[in-house]
Each structure stands twice: as structure tokens, then as C-alpha cells.
Design a protein around this motif. Structure first.
Motif, mmCIF file in Angstrom:
data_model
loop_
_atom_site.group_PDB
_atom_site.id
_atom_site.type_symbol
_atom_site.label_atom_id
_atom_site.label_comp_id
_atom_site.label_asym_id
_atom_site.label_seq_id
_atom_site.Cartn_x
_atom_site.Cartn_y
_atom_site.Cartn_z
ATOM 1 N N MET B 308 53.870 41.465 42.023
ATOM 2 C CA MET B 308 52.710 42.188 41.810
ATOM 3 C C MET B 308 53.490 43.762 41.621
ATOM 4 O O MET B 308 53.196 44.240 40.440
ATOM 5 N N ALA B 309 54.209 43.889 42.851
ATOM 6 C CA ALA B 309 54.889 45.285 42.525
ATOM 7 C C ALA B 309 55.722 45.306 41.349
ATOM 8 O O ALA B 309 55.778 46.362 40.696
ATOM 9 N N ALA B 310 56.622 44.144 41.145
ATOM 10 C CA ALA B 310 57.339 44.237 39.807
ATOM 11 C C ALA B 310 56.574 44.683 38.606
ATOM 12 O O ALA B 310 56.929 45.310 37.655
ATOM 13 N N GLY B 311 55.555 43.913 38.441
ATOM 14 C CA GLY B 311 54.654 44.119 37.191
ATOM 15 C C GLY B 311 54.268 45.540 37.115
ATOM 16 O O GLY B 311 54.153 46.196 36.113
ATOM 17 N N VAL B 312 53.786 46.011 38.345
ATOM 18 C CA VAL B 312 53.361 47.617 38.279
ATOM 19 C C VAL B 312 54.434 48.366 37.792
ATOM 20 O O VAL B 312 54.366 49.318 37.132
ATOM 21 N N PHE B 313 55.693 48.204 38.559
ATOM 22 C CA PHE B 313 56.877 48.966 38.137
ATOM 23 C C PHE B 313 57.445 48.907 36.743
ATOM 24 O O PHE B 313 57.995 49.807 36.155
ATOM 25 N N SER B 314 56.792 47.763 35.987
ATOM 26 C CA SER B 314 57.316 47.799 34.573
ATOM 27 C C SER B 314 56.396 48.750 33.884
ATOM 28 O O SER B 314 56.469 48.836 32.507
ATOM 29 N N SER B 315 55.181 49.114 34.372
ATOM 30 C CA SER B 315 54.367 49.825 33.845
ATOM 31 C C SER B 315 54.188 49.555 32.278
ATOM 32 O O SER B 315 54.129 50.396 31.338
ATOM 33 N N SER B 316 53.656 48.313 32.047
ATOM 34 C CA SER B 316 53.225 47.815 30.883
ATOM 35 C C SER B 316 51.663 47.360 31.036
ATOM 36 O O SER B 316 51.264 47.175 32.084
ATOM 37 N N LEU B 317 51.168 47.194 29.972
ATOM 38 C CA LEU B 317 49.913 46.768 29.962
ATOM 39 C C LEU B 317 49.820 45.034 30.696
ATOM 40 O O LEU B 317 48.932 44.977 31.483
ATOM 41 N N ASN B 318 50.806 44.584 30.325
ATOM 42 C CA ASN B 318 50.603 42.980 30.902
ATOM 43 C C ASN B 318 50.970 42.923 32.331
ATOM 44 O O ASN B 318 50.470 42.384 33.205
ATOM 45 N N GLY B 319 52.048 43.897 32.860
ATOM 46 C CA GLY B 319 52.218 44.196 34.043
ATOM 47 C C GLY B 319 51.104 44.580 35.004
ATOM 48 O O GLY B 319 50.560 43.911 36.122
ATOM 49 N N LEU B 320 50.126 45.508 34.448
ATOM 50 C CA LEU B 320 49.255 46.045 35.288
ATOM 51 C C LEU B 320 48.116 44.949 35.440
ATOM 52 O O LEU B 320 47.379 44.631 36.473
ATOM 53 N N GLN B 321 47.907 44.551 34.141
ATOM 54 C CA GLN B 321 46.934 43.448 34.104
ATOM 55 C C GLN B 321 47.171 42.312 34.921
ATOM 56 O O GLN B 321 46.124 41.811 35.815
ATOM 57 N N GLY B 322 48.350 41.874 34.966
ATOM 58 C CA GLY B 322 49.133 40.718 35.593
ATOM 59 C C GLY B 322 48.838 41.099 37.166
ATOM 60 O O GLY B 322 48.273 40.237 37.999
ATOM 61 N N ALA B 323 48.879 42.213 37.635
ATOM 62 C CA ALA B 323 48.934 42.592 38.982
ATOM 63 C C ALA B 323 47.727 42.691 39.529
ATOM 64 O O ALA B 323 47.329 41.924 40.449
ATOM 65 N N LEU B 324 46.553 43.009 38.441
ATOM 66 C CA LEU B 324 45.370 43.122 38.797
ATOM 67 C C LEU B 324 44.688 41.820 39.254
ATOM 68 O O LEU B 324 44.126 41.499 40.169
ATOM 69 N N ILE B 325 44.932 40.932 38.320
ATOM 70 C CA ILE B 325 44.411 39.667 38.314
ATOM 71 C C ILE B 325 44.993 38.942 39.115
ATOM 72 O O ILE B 325 44.368 38.191 40.242
ATOM 73 N N GLN B 326 46.447 39.226 39.637
ATOM 74 C CA GLN B 326 46.971 38.414 40.677
ATOM 75 C C GLN B 326 46.488 39.035 41.969
ATOM 76 O O GLN B 326 46.426 38.012 42.905
ATOM 77 N N MET B 327 46.122 40.282 42.167
ATOM 78 C CA MET B 327 45.591 40.542 43.558
ATOM 79 C C MET B 327 44.355 39.694 43.670
ATOM 80 O O MET B 327 43.929 39.300 44.884
ATOM 81 N N LEU B 328 43.580 39.604 42.727
ATOM 82 C CA LEU B 328 42.059 38.672 42.911
ATOM 83 C C LEU B 328 42.618 37.370 43.175
ATOM 84 O O LEU B 328 42.375 36.772 44.256
ATOM 85 N N ALA B 329 43.431 36.707 42.369
ATOM 86 C CA ALA B 329 43.953 35.374 42.732
ATOM 87 C C ALA B 329 44.631 35.077 44.209
ATOM 88 O O ALA B 329 44.375 34.369 44.838
ATOM 89 N N HIS B 330 45.457 35.986 44.397
ATOM 90 C CA HIS B 330 46.220 36.029 45.626
ATOM 91 C C HIS B 330 45.367 35.980 46.793
ATOM 92 O O HIS B 330 45.613 35.413 47.777
ATOM 93 N N GLY B 331 44.475 37.202 46.773
ATOM 94 C CA GLY B 331 43.410 37.142 47.725
ATOM 95 C C GLY B 331 42.501 35.971 48.091
ATOM 96 O O GLY B 331 42.416 35.557 49.272
ATOM 97 N N ILE B 332 42.055 35.322 47.005
ATOM 98 C CA ILE B 332 41.457 34.100 47.203
ATOM 99 C C ILE B 332 42.154 32.978 47.823
ATOM 100 O O ILE B 332 41.921 32.197 48.622
ATOM 101 N N ASN B 333 43.411 32.893 47.195
ATOM 102 C CA ASN B 333 44.147 31.619 47.673
ATOM 103 C C ASN B 333 44.917 31.951 49.176
ATOM 104 O O ASN B 333 44.744 30.814 49.757
ATOM 105 N N VAL B 334 45.335 33.167 49.293
ATOM 106 C CA VAL B 334 45.768 33.373 50.909
ATOM 107 C C VAL B 334 44.826 33.048 51.888
ATOM 108 O O VAL B 334 44.941 32.547 52.795
ATOM 109 N N ILE B 335 43.487 33.424 51.421
ATOM 110 C CA ILE B 335 42.399 33.424 52.421
ATOM 111 C C ILE B 335 42.006 31.970 52.743
ATOM 112 O O ILE B 335 41.972 31.502 53.985
ATOM 113 N N GLY B 336 41.863 31.229 51.576
ATOM 114 C CA GLY B 336 41.751 29.799 51.787
ATOM 115 C C GLY B 336 42.871 29.029 52.757
ATOM 116 O O GLY B 336 42.640 28.236 53.436
#
Lengths: 464, 482
Positions: B308-336
């Protein structure tokens, strides 16, 4: 002005009350006296700067604010002193009388406009403290502490007096205004050397009183040796008065900021270092609080180093936050250490707090909040105290000292949290600790104010 | 005003839970959590992604200092508020089967934590952000240190000092920025965006922010507190830490670091990127060696955050969108996953892979749920992990091809440790520890089902969520590129 007169009169009355048979009257009467003094302090609020005693004492908002903190602290400390009824050797009338007199000294230090007034204030406050430190006559530690404090204090006074003399020699006056005038247009070179030397010596004397490094060596032993109630008095009131006086002094030598700021900055860093590092290795909670008191002097010195517009508020707010938390912490310490003794002496080690959350949840909470506040965790008054101090350094553009203070604050968390860990996460015995209702009210008040100022530091603004 | 409600509701629920006493604590806390979720969903329905910050409120806090109590919700906040409010009731529900002592304190601390997290994700004033950032630490510290495992005191203490140490650097940075604002100083984050800072100052500020957020997430090499803390904490606290709290760090990178110090990013972004990628590989390799299931998932979480951090540091649309959606996904998976580990632990009293085995023979439901979450975590297409990982990896590729190739190893390594986890615990001969292993109870299924639904929802139709954040991310990138 009124508090000085009232406190002097009340002090004498208290001594006379000591002749009466019943000692129970002393605690309520002293509380009443302090409450009256506190109220009378604010009679002069908003009347603009007033000068008394041949222009030797200045009463302005700064004086009144610091007086307010000092008198409020004194009220709370006396309230948790419990009248010294458990101790057959105690002489409550003399203790309370000395406390009232010492407050007169504190107020003189806060409002001085003339170096002689500063000197008299320091002496009145200190001499009372020397006596109170040794008031536990049958305890060797207490006697040793009193002697140490007296000898070291006398040295400091000597420096201070010599400094005042040199300042007089250079400027021809004791008045702060004259000093300011002299500093802003330094005339002859030889005279200015005397002036600089005088200022430094005077600063040494004052820094001793607020226990800044390297003039701090007396602090841990004296704080530990003195009966806890007087340690509380020392660590809050003497420190607040000392910083008020330092602020006034430096504010008037502002013209030579370039000369003294680096001195204060170095001392501030040294003080933070010594206080924080020293506190980490203590096994005794009381000694830890002594070292933590040193470290807080370091933080306050940052504000003086910067000496910008927010500094005044920062010092007032910080002193208030620090006093409230310190009183709460010592208050809990007194209760807990009395319940748990080793070899007849109160147990002041960290282990005494083990399992406190079960023995008395309220005390554990009060202690936790005061520790969080001293550590500067958000939502407590201590956080905003640090905030204001850092902002006053940032305004002057000396961020590096704030960065250093941040590193030191992290060290602080280490030792402040040890007691939270003891009281919440460790198992102790199951003795319930009882607290007298009035005592409880004071502790809750200190905690409440700490959280209130933490949530809404703004209510304090605008006042000054 | 909805924002204020979102922050205050969990606090109120927490206080009620605390006061109501031990018997009703669970139920009240669950009701409180669900009520917050309801408000969040209502907010979402009202929310217009294109309209910028909405539902805001602002009260003077330190009037003379220009510091205010101000919060609002834009697309990025909305997503994280939804994540927080969605996961909190599940975390509360997941704790039902364990009998924690002092349940009233336990559940109210979870709710206080929720309030602080929502505060972090919605604050529009920098000092308010900092305040919540720190405040979130206190409930979780107590949760871990009171209800945790054997070494809890030492471990959580380290965690506390570590993270406070980091955030104090951010504090100094914020004070500095505050004094750079022109005229009457202001601490609004938007005002910080407008500052024209010298490259030298930005370089220093970059590190102040980076250290603060890197410790929180955690990124390599600031991660040493994390595996121990995750392992020692009681599972609900671990869920809070990994599912939501580490997102505070990523969120901080997106909200503060990128837009405030773009020149600092130019100077140091590459180094930060390298650290992130090292973290991905390093975390994965260590995860492969773990035998404690909880520690294994902790390291996998560490690896995912690196991406996620790598995506943010790429400071691109894909990176940020990916980081955001990944935050959501990771939250769900890791809690499960943590929940399943907790189920296995509560049945068998062991978390060690070499002591487990053959669970699947008696547990059809558990096996299926576990597998789905696991596949989500290794980013199988049509599961939630895939969307984020695809966007993130493509952004890292666009940044530097060879870095992308190295980071891409995460997919292979991830499958290795995850499938090993599944194989060792679920397949093979039945070990003596898993004799009489019961399948999921109704309440356990009630926790897992919503998670499974989300795994597929995000995996099959991610645009529901990408749509929320896209305008806000674009706006942010415009700021960065100017």
C-alpha cells in the motif's frame, strides 16, 4: 497586594490558634484563610498595573494569574494535608503558619519590580521551606534533607545577592525599569561587563530555586527526604514562583536577548536531559517525581528561551497544568504509601502501586490522568502546556530545541507509564484503600480541571 | 453535522456500556456499533463524491490561535469511515464467544477506539487530526495490556512508546507548518496545502511525517513492535490494530505527506519506495517461516502494508486508488483471518501449525470461509484482494519497472505462506489437539458472512467503492502535481 496583607495577618493568627487545645480547628481555618486570600487576589483584576511599596511591587494581570495558581495550589495542598492528625509529633499550627508566610514570599517573587523585593521574596519562601523540610524531626532522611537544602540554598542566595550587587553597580538602580533602560542602550563597556556578570549570577540563584541543571543536585534528596506534603508544596509553589520571577527578569533584559538566550537554551537542554534520564532509573516513585520536576523545569525554560508573544500564556498554562497533576500524583502517593509500609516507613516505591486499580479505581484513575498529563498525552492539560511551549519556540524559529524536547518527552512516557502499569496491570494485595471524602473531592477536582483544560484550553485564553 | 454524530455516537455508546454494568455490556456495545454503522450508511447514501468535503462542522477551539475543532467527509474519508463502522460491530460480535473479565470496560474501550478512528479519518484541522491520532492509542493500549497474553505488559509498552515517539515528530512538523501559514495562523489542513515551502524544509518535514506514519503502519524498518503486539494482544484488539489502526498511517501519508511536501517526496520518495518494497519481500519471507498462526498473519499484514505504501509513494491515480481499495480489502481479510485463528485457538488452545492438522474433516463451513478469506488475501481474481493488488502493482511498475517486478513477488510469496497456513492447519491427519472440533456456531457465522459478502462485492464490482474516492483522489493529485 491584598493577599500579602491577608496572608501575613492570617499567618500570625494561625500561630496563635496553635495555643488552643483543639488542633482540629487549624485545618478548616487555614483553608478559609487561603480561600479568602484567593478571592482577594482577584479584587484587583482588570485595574491595570498597580505599584506598591515605593514602586517595589507590581500588580498586573501576570502577577494576579500566577498568584491565582499559587494560592489555588496551596489551597489544594493544605486540603489534602489532613490536619497532621495521625502524627503525634506534628506541630500543625507552625506548619500552616509557615506555609502562609511562605506564600507571602512567593507572591513577592511573582510581583517584584525591584531586585530587593525579589531577594526578600526568595528568602521568605526559602527559609520557610528549609524548616518544613526538616519538620519530621525523628526521621534522619528529613533532617539530612533540611540541612542539605539549607546549605545549598544559602550558597545560591549568596550568588544571587552578589549578582544583584553587581547589577546595582552597573545600572545604579534596583528597579527593573532602570535595568531595562540600561540594557537597551548599554553605555560604557566596562560597566556592561559588570552588568553581564551580575545578570548571570542572579540567574544562577534563580535557576537553583527552580532546580534547573546543573544546579539541581539538591532536588532528589530534598524532595525525597521532606514529608510528602511539603514536597508537593515545594515542587509546585516554589517552582511556579521561580518561573514567574525568571520570566519577569528576562522580559526586562530583553534588549540583550542575544546574550542570554543561548545560556538559557543550553541549560534547558541540560535540564531536560538530566531530569528525564535521571527519572528513568529511579525505583522510588517519589524520587521519580523529583526528577520529573527537574525535567519540567527544562520544558519551561524552553519558553523562556524563546520569549515571544505566546510565552507568557505558555508559562502560566504550563505551571497550572503541572501543579494540578503534581498535586494529584503526590496526593495519591501519600494515601498509598501510608497504607503500605516497609519497616515502619511509608513505601514510596513503584511496587506500592501494584493492583491499585482493584484496591481503589478512583485513585488509580486520578493517578493515570495525572501521569498522562505530565507525559503530555492529548486530551489532558499537560498536552496543551507542551503545545504552547513548542509554539512559542517555533515562533522564534528555534525548532531544534523543540525536537530535542520531543525526544525527551518520549523518555518521559517510559517512567510515567511505569506507575500506570503497576496500578492497572500488576497484581497487588487486596486491601481496599479508604479515602476521606474531602480528600477525594480535591483529587477529583484536580483531575477534572486537568481534563477540562485538556478538552478546552481556550477557556483559559482571553483572560490574560 | 453528520460527521459530529459519527464521532460522538460511539463515545456515547461507550459511556452507556461502561455505566450499564457487566451483564448488558456485550449487547449494548453491539447496538452502539450497529447504530454507528447505520449512520455511516445513511451518510454514504447522502454523499456526493464530486462535491468535496461535506457534512462538515467547525467550532473555534483556540480562537486566537486559529485552531478549530473541524471535521468533514470527502471521498477518502467516506471510504475509511465505512470501513471503520463496518468492522467495529463485527469485532464486537467476534468477542462474544470469549468471556473477558470486566466486559463493560472491554467493550467500551472498543467503542472509544472507534470514535477516535473516525475522528482521525474525518478531521480537517491538523491539530484535531493529531489529537485523535494519539487518542486512538490509549484504548488499544489498555485493551492489549489488560486482556492480552503472557508478555503483554512489556510488549504493549514497547508498542506505546514506539508509536508515541513517531507521532511526536509529526507534532513538531505540524507546529512548524502552523507557523508558516500567513497572517493570522491557521491549522486547517487545507491551509497547509497552500504553503510554499522551501525544498530544504520539505525534506525535513518529509522525514517527520514519514517516521510518524511508518511506525504506525508499520513500514520496514520501523516494524519491530508489530508482530509481538499483534500476537500478544487479545484478538479483538489485534483486529482493531491490523484492520483499522494501521490504516491511520496510510491515510496520513495520503492526507498529509503527499500534498504538503511534494518536493520532499521528490527528494526522498525513491528511498521510501525502496523501504516499502523491502518490507513486502522481507515480511513475506518471515511469514513463510512462522509457526504461530497469529504471528504469521501479522507478518503477512506487514507485507501487505508495504505494498500500500509503495502505491502511495508512486503518487499516481492507480497507486492511490489501489491503496484505498486495498485498505478496505485488507481490513476485511485480516479481520476474518484473525477471527478464524481465534476460533481455532479457542477450540484447541493452540495456535502452532505443527500441532494442528485435519481440522477440515469435521468442519465444512469453517473450511470454506477460511479458504475464501485466504484467497482474498492472496489476491485471486474476483476477490477483493485482486483489485487493490492489481492497481498497486501496476502503479509501482509505472514508477520503475524493476521495482514493480520485485514487488510482484508478493503474489507468489503470499500464496506460499497462505496456502502453507491452510494446508498445515486444515489438511493432513487429525492431530490430538483437534479432537472433537466443532464447526462454526451461528454467531461465528454472523461475523464471517458479512465479511465473505464483502470479499465478493469488492472483488466482482469494485467500482461501487472506487467511485467514492476517485474525485477526491484526482483533486489530491492535482494539488501534488502543482
Amino acid at each position: 497586594m491584598y493577599p500579602i496583607i491577608l496572608l501575613s495577618v492570617f499567618g500570625v493568627i494561625t500561630l496563635f490558634l496553635g495555643f488552643s487545645k483543639s488542633k482540629n480547628v487549624l485545618l478548616p481555618s487555614t483553608l478559609l484563610f487561603l480561600a479568602l486570600a484567593l478571592v482577594s487576589n482577584f479584587v484587583e483584576w482588570g485595574q491595570g498595573p498597580l505599584l506598591y511599596f515605593n514602586d517595589m511591587l507590581r500588580v498586573d494581570k501576570l502577577t494576579l494569574a500566577f498568584n491565582g495558581i499559587v494560592l489555588l495550589s496551596a489551597f489544594m495542598i493544605v486540603a489534602i494535608s489532613g490536619g497532621f492528625q495521625d502524627n503525634a509529633d506534628a506541630e500543625p499550627a507552625e506548619y500552616y503558619g509557615l506555609m502562609l508566610f511562605s506564600l507571602v514570599g512567593a507572591i513577592m517573587m511573582i510581583g517584584f519590580d525591584h531586585l530587593i523585593m525579589l531577594f526578600i521574596g526568595v528568602e521568605i519562601l526559602s527559609v520557610a521551606m528549609y524548616v518544613l523540610t526538616g519538620s519530621n524531626k525523628r526521621n534522619l532522611r528529613s533532617n539530612e534533607a533540611a540541612l542539605k537544602y539549607l546549605l545549598m540554598g544559602a550558597f545560591a542566595t549568596g550568588f544571587m545577592l552578589f549578582g544583584i550587587t553587581l547589577l546595582y553597580g552597573a545600572t545604579g538602580s534596583f528597579k527593573l525599569m532602570a535595568i531595562q533602560g540600561f540594557a537597551s542602550n548599554m553605555p560604557i563597556a566596562s560597566q556592561s561587563y559588570i552588568f553581564y556578570a551580575g545578570l548571570l549570577l542572579l540567574l544562577i540563584g534563580m535557576l537553583f530555586k527552580v532546580s534547573a541543571a546543573p544546579f539541581h543536585f539538591w532536588t532528589p534528596d530534598v524532595y525525597e527526604g521532606a514529608p510528602t506534603i511539603f514536597t508537593t508544596f515545594m515542587s509546585t509553589i516554589v517552582k511556579t514562583a521561580g518561573f514567574a520571577a525568571l520570566f519577569r527578569l528576562l522580559n526586562h533584559t530583553f534588549a540583550i536577548y542575544g546574550f542570554w538566550w543561548i545560556v538559557i537554551a543550553v541549560i534547558a537542554m541540560l535540564t531536560m536531559l538530566v531530569g528525564n534520564i535521571g527519572a528513568t532509573s529511579q525505583g522510588s516513585f517519589k524520587r521519580m517525581l523529583a526528577y520529573s520536576g527537574i525535567s519540567h523545569a527544562g520544558y519551561l525554560l524552553i519558553a523562556l528561551t524563546a520569549l515571544t508573544k505566546p510565552t507568557q500564556n505558555a508559562i502560566i498554562f504550563y505551571s497550572l497544568a503541572y501543579s494540578l497533576s503534581t498535586i494529584a500524583a503526590f496526593g495519591v502517593l501519600m494515601l498509598v504509601s501510608k497504607e503500605k509500609t516497609i519497616e515502619g516507613q511509608p513505601n514510596e516505591r513503584y511496587e506500592a502501586f501494584n493492583g491499585l486499580a482493584k484496591q481503589n479505581p478512583l485513585l488509580a484513575f486520578v493517578l493515570a490522568v495525572s501521569m498522562l498529563s505530565l507525559a503530555g498525552i492529548p486530551l489532558t492539560a499537560g498536552f496543551w502546556g507542551k503545545f504552547f511551549i513548542f509554539t512559542s519556540a517555533a515562533e522564534r524559529g528555534i525548532m531544534w530545541i523543540a525536537v530535542f524536547a520531543v525526544l525527551m518527552s518520549t523518555v518521559g512516557i517510559y517512567y510515567y507509564f511505569r506507575v500506570i502499569i503497576s496500578s492497572y496491570f500488576k497484581e497487588g494485595d487486596t486491601v481496599k484503600i479508604r479515602v476521606a471524602p474531602f480528600y477525594q473531592i480535591i483529587l477529583v477536582l484536580a483531575t477534572f480541571l486537568t481534563i477540562l483544560f485538556g478538552l478546552a484550553p481556550g477557556i483559559f485564553e482571553g483572560l490574560i | 453535522m453528520l460527521t459530529l454524530l459519527l464521532i460522538l455516537l460511539p463515545i456515547a455508546a461507550g459511556v452507556i456500556t461502561l455505566l450499564a454494568g457487566e451483564r448488558m455490556a456485550k449487547q449494548l456495545a453491539l447496538v452502539g456499533g450497529l447504530a454507528s454503522l447505520g449512520v455511516a450508511i445513511f451518510t454514504w447514501l447522502q454523499f456526493d463524491p464530486a462535491a468535496g468535503s461535506q457534512f462538515g462542522f467547525k467550532y473555534a477551539w483556540l480562537a486566537s490561535g486559529g485552531i478549530s475543532f473541524a471535521a468533514g467527509i470527502d471521498g477518502i474519508s467516506m471510504l475509511l469511515v465505512l470501513l471503520t463502522t463496518f468492522l467495529t460491530p463485527l469485532i464486537i460480535l467476534s468477542a462474544f464467544k470469549n468471556d473477558y473479565k470486566n466486559p463493560a470496560s472491554f467493550y467500551s474501550l472498543i467503542l472509544f477506539m472507534e470514535a477516535a478512528l473516525i475522528g482521525v479519518f474525518t478531521a480537517t484541522d491538523a491539530f484535531l487530526f493529531y489529537l485523535f491520532f494519539e487518542a486512538a492509542l490509549i484504548p488499544v493500549y489498555f485493551l492489549s495490556a489488560i486482556w492480552g497474553g503472557e508478555n503483554r505488559i512489556k510488549v504493549t509498552f514497547k508498542f506505546f512508546i514506539y508509536t508515541i515517539f513517531g507521532s511526536l515528530f509529526m507534532f513538531v512538523a505540524l507546529v512548524y507548518l502552523y507557523y508558516q501559514t500567513p497572517g493570522e495562523h491557521s491549522s486547517e489542513i487545507a491551509a497547509f496545502y497552500q504553503l510554499q515551502l522551501s525544498p530544504a524544509a520539505q525534506g525535513l518535514l518529509f522525514w517527520a511525517f514519514f517516521i510518524a506514519f511508518a511506525i504506525k503502519m508499520p513500514l520496514f524498518p520501523f516494524h519491530t513492535w508489530q508482530p509481538d503486539t499483534y500476537t500478544e494482544s487479545p484478538t479483538p484488539a489485534t483486529m482493531l490494530l491490523s484492520g483499522i489502526m494501521l490504516k491511520m498511517g496510510v491515510y496520513g501519508l495520503i492526507r498529509l505527506l503527499l500534498p504538503i511536501v511534494p518536493l520532499g517526496m521528490e527528494q526522498w520518495g525513491f528511498l521510501a519506495m525502496i523501504l516499502s518494497v523491502i518490507g513486502i519481500i522481507y515480511g513475506s519471507i518471515i511469514a513463510i517461516q512462522q509457526s504461530d498462526m497469529k504471528t504469521l498473519i501479522a507478518y503477512s499484514s506487514f507485507a501487505h502494508v508495504g505494498l500500500m505504501a509503495a502505491g502511495v509513494f508512486s503518487s499516481s491515480l492507480n497507486g492511490l486508488q489501489g491503496a484505498l481499495i486495498q485498505m478496505l480489502a485488507h481490513g476485511i481479510n485480516v479481520i476474518g483471518l484473525f477471527f478464524i485463528v481465534d476460533i481455532i485457538y479457542s477450540r484447541t488452545k493452540t495456535r502452532y501449525l505443527d500441532q494442528l492438522g485435519g481440522i477440515t474433516q469435521s468442519t465444512p463451513h469453517l473450511s470454506v470461509y477460511f479458504m475464501i478469506l485466504l484467497l482474498g488475501s492472496v489476491a485471486l481474481p474476483l476477490t477483493n484482494g485482486f483489485v487493490g493488488e492489481f492497481l498497486l502493482l501496476s502503479s509501482v511498475f509505472a514508477y520503475k519497472g524493476w521495482l514493480g517486478a520485485v514487488a510482484g513477488l508478493t503474489i507468489i510469496l503470499g500464496s506460499v505462506y497462505m496456502l502453507r497456513l491452510f494446508q498445515k492447519s486444515m489438511f493432513g491427519p487429525k492431530s490430538k489437539w483437534v479432537e472433537g472440533f466443532q464447526d462454526l456456531t451461528a454467531s461465528e457465522r454472523a461475523v464471517l458472512l458479512p465479511l465473505i459478502v464483502m470479499v465478493f462485492w469488492i472483488g466482482i464490482y469494485p467500482s461501487t467503492f472506487l467511485k467514492i474516492t476517485e474525485p477526491a483522489v484526482n483533486q489530491l493529485l492535482q494539488l501534488v502535481n502543482n
